[in-house]
Enzyme design. Structure first.
Site, mmCIF file in Angstrom:
data_model
loop_
_atom_site.group_PDB
_atom_site.id
_atom_site.type_symbol
_atom_site.label_atom_id
_atom_site.label_comp_id
_atom_site.label_asym_id
_atom_site.label_seq_id
_atom_site.Cartn_x
_atom_site.Cartn_y
_atom_site.Cartn_z
ATOM 1 C CE1 TYR A 246 1.729 -5.911 0.227
ATOM 2 C CE2 TYR A 246 4.014 -6.241 0.857
ATOM 3 C CZ TYR A 246 2.743 -6.731 0.708
ATOM 4 O OH TYR A 246 2.470 -8.038 1.025
ATOM 5 C CB SER B 10 4.584 -8.499 4.184
ATOM 6 O OG SER B 10 5.788 -8.562 3.439
#
Length: 256
Positions: free
Chosen positions: A163, A150
């Site tokens: 995350y 990400s």
């Protein structure tokens, strides 16, 4: 993405995509099938997975479904065994499945159980899935692993710490593993999408979407198809001398 746009880059390949029932994973599975590969689609969302597999089968693609719980090592091994038997081997793995869970909470608001869940699925699950696939990827002679990271660890997205940490770990794992399996002719690369309009990002507040939109060099919403080309490229012969690399696909929000 269409068959002509990928020019059958993956003809004859056998690829496993995790988290393929919907969102980015479904977009990847679709693009990989359109590029000529046989695709195994794995997900914990069994009903959604069956529906997505059926849709692609109706389009004439060679796709198969496999239930997968990345938090369960037994499930991982069983899924890979099933996939290798059904496809007759494995040439590519797309480690896409992940959970977010920590969105909208500060570091102090996270509890240990939530942190552990994110790390178990996103980091340990990716590690165990990769290990389970390595024997078949070695046998392929042209194996490719694509890990979905990400861009959040690239700019330090706040209020998403577990995350972000897990996706930062994916980047490090990609580089280390690339060196471990290079002599097996297996490439390992990471793709880091920006904020993409899919089911998994529906929780994201409007101000965060606006931050991405306004900060991109290409000022528009990011869609799943924007990421699929990078994944197909990383699985194809066009990238056989590229390994251990991180490709940020975010419209220029982060440039690395």
């Amino acid at each position: 993405m269409t068959m002509s746009s990928t020019n059958q880059l993956l003809a004859g390949r056998r690829v496993l995509v995790t988290g393929a029932a919907r969102g980015l994973g479904l977009s990847f599975a679709t693009a990989i099938a359109e590029a000529g590969a046989s695709v195994a689609m794995a997900d914990i969302l069994e009903d959604s997975l069956n529906e997505s597999v059926a849709v692609l089968k109706r389009r004439g693609f060679d796709v198969h479904g496999c239930k997968l719980d990345l938090a369960d090592p037994i499930s991982i091994d069983a899924c890979v065994k099933n996939v290798v038997e059904r496809l007759g081997g494995l040439d590519g793995l797309v480690n896409n499945a992940a959970v977010t869970n920590s969105g909208g909470r500060s570091s102090e608001q996270l509890d240990i159980a939530m942190w552990d869940k994110v790390m178990t699925v996103n980091v340990r699950g990716t590690w165990l899935m990769t290990n389970a696939c390595l024997p078949a990827l070695r046998e392929s002679g042209r194996g490719s692993i694509v890990n979905l990271s990400s861009d959040t660890p690239l700019w330090g997205a706040p209020n998403l710490l577990a995350y972000v940490a897990s996706k930062g770990a994916i980047i490090g794992m990609t580089r280390s593993l690339a060196r471990e399996v290079g002599n097996d002719n297996i490439t390992v690369n990471a793709v880091a999408p920006g904020l993409t309009l899919v089911e998994a990002t529906e929780y994201v507040p409007e101000h965060r979407h606006r931050t991405y939109h306004d900060g991109r060099a290409l000022q528009r919403n990011q869609l799943p198809d924007d990421v699929s080309g990078a994944v197909v490229f990383a699985l194809s012969d066009l990238s056989r001398f590229i390994t251990g690399q991180l490709l940020a696909v975010n419209g220029g929000f982060v440039m690395n």
